[in-house]
Design a protein around this motif. Structure first.
Motif, short mmCIF file in Angstrom:
data_model
loop_
_atom_site.label_atom_id
_atom_site.label_comp_id
_atom_site.label_asym_id
_atom_site.label_seq_id
_atom_site.Cartn_x
_atom_site.Cartn_y
_atom_site.Cartn_z
N GLY A 1 36.22 32.47 44.12
CA GLY A 1 37.06 31.80 43.15
C GLY A 1 36.34 31.47 41.86
N GLY A 2 35.30 32.24 41.53
CA GLY A 2 34.60 32.04 40.26
C GLY A 2 33.44 31.07 40.32
N GLN A 3 32.89 30.84 41.51
CA GLN A 3 31.77 29.90 41.63
C GLN A 3 30.43 30.49 41.16
OE1 GLN A 3 31.56 27.38 45.28
NE2 GLN A 3 33.35 28.53 45.99
N ILE A 4 30.35 31.82 41.03
CA ILE A 4 29.08 32.48 40.71
C ILE A 4 29.11 32.98 39.27
CG2 ILE A 4 27.41 34.23 41.43
CD1 ILE A 4 28.06 32.04 43.54
N GLU A 5 28.02 32.74 38.52
CA GLU A 5 27.96 33.10 37.11
C GLU A 5 27.00 34.25 36.86
OE1 GLU A 5 27.05 29.63 34.85
OE2 GLU A 5 28.88 28.57 35.43
N ILE B 1 51.35 40.18 41.11
CA ILE B 1 50.57 38.94 41.19
C ILE B 1 49.54 38.98 40.07
CG2 ILE B 1 48.94 37.57 42.55
CD1 ILE B 1 50.31 38.51 45.06
N LYS B 2 49.64 38.01 39.16
CA LYS B 2 48.70 37.91 38.05
C LYS B 2 47.90 36.62 38.19
CE LYS B 2 51.60 40.48 34.80
NZ LYS B 2 52.24 40.49 33.45
N ILE B 3 46.64 36.67 37.74
CA ILE B 3 45.79 35.48 37.78
C ILE B 3 45.17 35.27 36.41
CG2 ILE B 3 45.28 35.76 40.24
CD1 ILE B 3 42.45 36.73 39.34
N ASP B 4 44.67 34.07 36.19
CA ASP B 4 44.00 33.70 34.94
C ASP B 4 42.59 33.25 35.30
OD1 ASP B 4 43.04 32.62 32.59
OD2 ASP B 4 44.85 31.47 32.14
N LEU B 5 41.58 34.05 34.93
CA LEU B 5 40.21 33.73 35.28
C LEU B 5 39.71 32.46 34.60
CD1 LEU B 5 38.55 37.27 35.20
CD2 LEU B 5 39.28 35.96 37.20
N ASN B 6 40.42 31.99 33.58
CA ASN B 6 40.03 30.76 32.89
C ASN B 6 40.56 29.51 33.58
OD1 ASN B 6 38.62 32.05 30.68
ND2 ASN B 6 40.63 32.70 29.93
N LYS B 7 41.34 29.70 34.63
CA LYS B 7 41.86 28.57 35.39
C LYS B 7 41.33 28.63 36.82
CE LYS B 7 46.22 28.13 32.83
NZ LYS B 7 47.71 28.14 32.95
N SER B 8 41.29 27.47 37.47
CA SER B 8 40.85 27.40 38.86
C SER B 8 41.82 28.16 39.76
CB SER B 8 40.79 25.94 39.30
OG SER B 8 40.67 25.84 40.70
#
Length: 410
Positions: A49-53, A6-13
């Motif tokens: 899901g990447g909501q925190i910066e 399973i691969k993900i792309d952090l630049n996508k939602s």
């Protein structure tokens, strides 16, 4: 070479990934298949899901949409797995992505999630923690550095239809006892932000309306937030559907027992390397209702602690009967107050006991009317001596650095 299945792309939602989901439902399609004995790598978003910066503004923690969490990678089918089996999962390794060597810890606003001490810390705050190999430190919490105990906060198998219905029924009954409570008593199904993996159309909409939220731990495992499920640990999960449907996410670099700030670990995106095997009919053979696990032989070694006691008498002096939750809360508050004597703010003390590898113990549950709980704070994580002595505490910090806060919007 181990396959990354399973691969993900952090630049996508996360919503653009069909190998990710954020609800529990028996009909969510499997996204990969493995055999007993296989080992494999799974990539994971952070739980939001990447909501925190990575910045000094806590407004993203204040405004986080908790109906979207947790984003889990999976489900993964294991060939031959059937209801009643035990799925044996070896956690072989865990890491952060090379391009994202940082994590975050947050106190949620009491109006949006809250936390174990939300009456004392009612507004959102955020600390950022940078990784340096096995160690971490924060620009917002000076004077402390420790080795991480990397682990998945959330891991488990898909529920059966009967189990899903049981979860939703009992949690709705609890919710209905005080539906206006803040924070709420339970997180009920919410279709609008549900991500059901590869489900489409009416089938997706129907499942989204009843999919169980991923917030609590349940019989299948789920969001247990056990720091000792680290590399080298072995977990035995009950299987409720054909193929098991293993999903994982909510990776942590470190966490104290209890994950007390709710966003109480050092949360991160990253990858996990696992191996699976099956014990046929294992649930009946071993009378297992909830997962069991064997801890890792490899954990950071801290052997000098200050241990703070708490009893089931609350902050207002009210006596409670054998209430271990109140006892542990008092142990936490006692540790925080102690750390302020060395120059930490109360918020920094709260972050330390949430992020560092503290131990929480239930020490007594029979001596009426008080339970006794203890918090074990490792002293070696500090850059200065925090031991009591005849000369009294020395303030090593001047208060010029603190954890960013975002007041509630009126």
């Amino acid at each position: 070479m181990t396959d990354t299945i399973i691969k993900i792309d952090l630049n996508k939602s996360a919503y653009e990934h069909d190998n990710v989901h954020n609800r529990w439902h028996p009909d969510i399609p499997m996204v990969a298949t493995v055999k007993p004995g296989d080992d494999f790598i799974v990539e994971c978003f952070d739980w939001t899901g990447g909501q925190i910066e990575n910045n000094d503004d806590a407004s993203d923690v204040r405004d986080v949409d908790l109906t979207k969490v947790h984003f889990l990678s999976g489900p993964i089918a294991v060939e031959g797995a059937e209801p009643g089996d035990l799925l044996e999962v070896d956690i072989l390794d865990i890491g952060a992505f090379a391009e994202q060597q940082w994590g975050f810890n947050g106190f949620f606003s009491k109006q949006n999630g809250g936390g174990f001490l939300d009456n004392h810390f009612p507004e959102a705050q955020k600390s950022i923690w940078d990784f340096n190999g096995i160690y971490t430190k924060s620009r917002h919490v000076p004077g402390v550095e420790f080795a991480g105990i990397l682990h998945p906060g959330l891991i488990g198998c898909l529920p059966s239809r009967d189990m899903l219905d049981m979860w939703n029924t009992r949690e709705k009954e609890l919710f209905d006892t005080d539906p206006e409570r803040t924070p709420q008593l339970a997180c009920l199904p919410y279709a609008e932000t549900a991500h059901m993996g590869r489900m489409k159309g009416d089938e997706r909409n129907s499942a989204a309306a009843e999919g169980a939220r991923t917030v609590p731990p349940r019989e299948h495992g789920g969001n247990c937030d056990i720091k000792d499920l680290t590399r080298g640990a072995k977990v035995y999960f009950p299987v409720y559907v054909d193929g098991a449907g293993l999903s994982v996410g909510d990776l942590h670099f470190s966490q104290g027992d209890g994950e007390i700030t709710f966003c109480g670990a050092i949360e991160m995106a990253g990858w996990i390397h696992m191996r699976v095997n099956l014990i046929k009919d294992g649930m009946a053979k071993y009378q297992i209702k909830n997962p069991i696990f064997k801890p890792s032989p490899m954990v950071p070694k801290y052997d000098d602690y200050l241990i703070f006691e708490g009893i089931s008498v609350d902050e207002n002096g009210k006596q409670h009967y054998l209430d271990t939750s109140i006892a542990y809360r008092q142990a936490c508050l006692n540790a925080i107050k102690y750390l302020t004597q060395f120059g930490y703010s109360e918020a920094q003390g709260y972050a330390i006991i949430g992020c560092a590898p503290i131990q929480g113990h239930i020490s007594g549950v029979v001596d009426i009317p008080n339970s006794c709980a203890t918090l074990w704070l490792p002293t070696d994580i500090f850059e200065f001596d925090i031991q009591p002595n005849a000369n009294g505490p020395v303030k090593h910090l001047d208060g010029s650095v603190d954890i960013p806060k975002a007041p509630d919007l009126k």
